[in-house]
Design a protein around this motif. Structure first.
Motif, short mmCIF file in Angstrom:
data_model
loop_
_atom_site.label_atom_id
_atom_site.label_comp_id
_atom_site.label_asym_id
_atom_site.label_seq_id
_atom_site.Cartn_x
_atom_site.Cartn_y
_atom_site.Cartn_z
N VAL A 77 0.84 -1.20 0.00
CA VAL A 77 0.00 0.00 0.00
C VAL A 77 0.88 1.25 0.00
N ASP A 78 0.25 2.39 -0.26
CA ASP A 78 0.95 3.67 -0.15
C ASP A 78 1.45 3.85 1.28
N GLY A 79 2.64 4.44 1.39
CA GLY A 79 3.26 4.60 2.71
C GLY A 79 2.40 5.38 3.69
N ASN A 80 1.54 6.27 3.20
CA ASN A 80 0.76 7.10 4.11
C ASN A 80 -0.39 6.36 4.80
N ILE A 81 -0.67 5.11 4.39
CA ILE A 81 -1.69 4.35 5.11
C ILE A 81 -1.08 3.11 5.78
N ARG A 82 0.24 3.15 5.98
CA ARG A 82 0.92 2.03 6.64
C ARG A 82 0.32 1.75 8.01
N ASN A 83 0.07 2.82 8.79
CA ASN A 83 -0.47 2.63 10.13
C ASN A 83 -1.87 2.02 10.11
N GLN A 84 -2.64 2.31 9.06
CA GLN A 84 -3.97 1.73 8.94
C GLN A 84 -3.89 0.22 8.74
N VAL A 85 -2.87 -0.23 8.01
CA VAL A 85 -2.67 -1.67 7.83
C VAL A 85 -2.34 -2.31 9.17
N THR A 86 -1.44 -1.68 9.93
CA THR A 86 -1.05 -2.20 11.24
C THR A 86 -2.26 -2.31 12.16
N GLU A 87 -3.09 -1.26 12.17
CA GLU A 87 -4.28 -1.26 13.02
C GLU A 87 -5.28 -2.32 12.57
N PHE A 88 -5.43 -2.48 11.26
CA PHE A 88 -6.35 -3.49 10.75
C PHE A 88 -5.93 -4.89 11.19
N LEU A 89 -4.65 -5.21 11.08
CA LEU A 89 -4.16 -6.53 11.46
C LEU A 89 -4.27 -6.75 12.96
N ALA A 90 -4.06 -5.68 13.73
CA ALA A 90 -4.20 -5.78 15.19
C ALA A 90 -5.65 -6.06 15.56
N ASP A 91 -6.58 -5.36 14.92
CA ASP A 91 -8.00 -5.58 15.19
C ASP A 91 -8.43 -6.98 14.77
N ALA A 92 -7.80 -7.51 13.72
CA ALA A 92 -8.11 -8.86 13.25
C ALA A 92 -7.42 -9.94 14.08
N LYS A 93 -6.63 -9.49 15.08
CA LYS A 93 -5.90 -10.39 15.98
C LYS A 93 -4.90 -11.29 15.24
N ILE A 94 -4.24 -10.70 14.25
CA ILE A 94 -3.14 -11.41 13.57
C ILE A 94 -1.91 -11.29 14.45
N PRO A 95 -1.36 -12.40 14.94
CA PRO A 95 -0.32 -12.34 15.98
C PRO A 95 1.06 -11.89 15.51
N LEU A 96 1.34 -11.99 14.22
CA LEU A 96 2.69 -11.68 13.77
C LEU A 96 2.65 -11.16 12.34
N SER A 97 3.37 -10.05 12.11
CA SER A 97 3.47 -9.51 10.75
C SER A 97 4.82 -8.85 10.59
N TYR A 98 5.27 -8.71 9.35
CA TYR A 98 6.54 -8.07 9.03
C TYR A 98 6.25 -6.92 8.08
N GLN A 99 6.88 -5.79 8.33
CA GLN A 99 6.64 -4.61 7.51
C GLN A 99 7.94 -4.08 6.95
N MET A 100 7.93 -3.75 5.66
CA MET A 100 9.12 -3.24 4.97
C MET A 100 8.75 -2.03 4.15
N HIS A 101 9.77 -1.31 3.73
CA HIS A 101 9.55 -0.13 2.88
C HIS A 101 10.01 -0.44 1.46
N GLY A 102 9.31 0.12 0.50
CA GLY A 102 9.68 -0.06 -0.89
C GLY A 102 9.33 1.17 -1.70
N VAL A 103 9.58 1.09 -3.00
CA VAL A 103 9.27 2.18 -3.93
C VAL A 103 8.40 1.63 -5.03
#
Length: 232
Positions: free
Chosen positions: A18-44
């Motif tokens: 996703v676009d970098g400006n909604i990165r936190n929304q992805v994190t919050e979505f996965l937390a609300d979905a109770k996903i126990p583990l995720s990895y996040q990276m940056h790209g272009v």
């Protein structure tokens, strides 16, 4: 007769770009979905528009998130994510589900399964069963730095629409690099391209011909099946 109680659950790796400006929304979505583990990276990200390139906006910062979920949960999560993050809106992002054929025991337990043995599947057999539902593929291309835009141009000519560039490191042992003639260059770029399955072979062939191991880019391409997708 096989003991069905010992049958191990199948898992998927969700790849969310996703676009970098909604990165936190992805994190919050996965937390609300109770996903126990995720990895996040940056790209272009790569953008096809000539106007954006003229304005110096041809590249956009992307956030790449990987997480593991049970197969039965993957499609529901993608549907909910598509709605929550507006992935159906052009240019927002994309999320795909990729079959995996192994997890370490501790991760298996972390994901909520009591059996602590590593899981193993006959991945090719499972993919064959899903052949009618798989419509896309994810191509991963490892390249020497500075060649991703050239490779993306080749991929577009063969039918791709866009991709994401991730910085990485090559960890091949010296004997492997020597045997296959691969320069020992630690820094690498990884180009991620999601394409329709029917265009996969043509795109990979074009990349291999123009930017393969014998070229300055020293490209190495693989593809993974995508059994569910949101954002296209």
């Amino acid at each position: 007769m096989q003991d069905k109680s010992n049958k191990k659950a199948a898992f998927r790796c969700l790849v969310i770009i996703v676009d970098g400006n909604i990165r936190n929304q992805v994190t919050e979505f996965l937390a609300d979905a109770k996903i126990p583990l995720s990895y996040q990276m940056h790209g272009v990200g790569t953008v096809r528009s000539d106007i954006l390139n003229l304005l110096g906006l041809g590249d956009t910062h992307k956030s790449i998130t990987l997480c593991f979920v049970p197969r039965e949960q993957s499609r529901l999560l993608l549907a909910e994510m598509n709605h929550a993050l507006l992935l159906h809106k052009k240019g927002t992002g994309i999320a795909v589900s990729v079959p995996i054929d192994g997890l370490q025991g501790w991760l298996y337990k972390l994901l909520g399964i009591s059996n602590t043995d590593p899981i193993h599947y006959e991945s090719e057999k499972e993919v064959k069963k899903m052949s009618e539902t798989i419509t896309h593929a994810m191509i991963l291309v490892s390249l020497n730095p500075g060649y991703s835009e050239d490779v993306m141009c080749t991929a577009r000519t063969a039918g791709a629409t866009g991709g994401t560039i991730v910085k990485g490191l090559q960890c091949s042992p010296a004997e492997t690099a020597s045997r296959f003639g691969i320069p020992l260059q630690a820094e690498q770029e990884i180009l991620i391209i999601v394409v329709p399955k029917k265009k996969k072979n043509e795109i990979m062939s074009a990349i291999s011909s123009a930017h393969g191991v014998s070229s300055p880019a020293h490209g190495i391409a693989i593809s993974l099946p995508v059994d569910a997708i949101a954002g296209i």
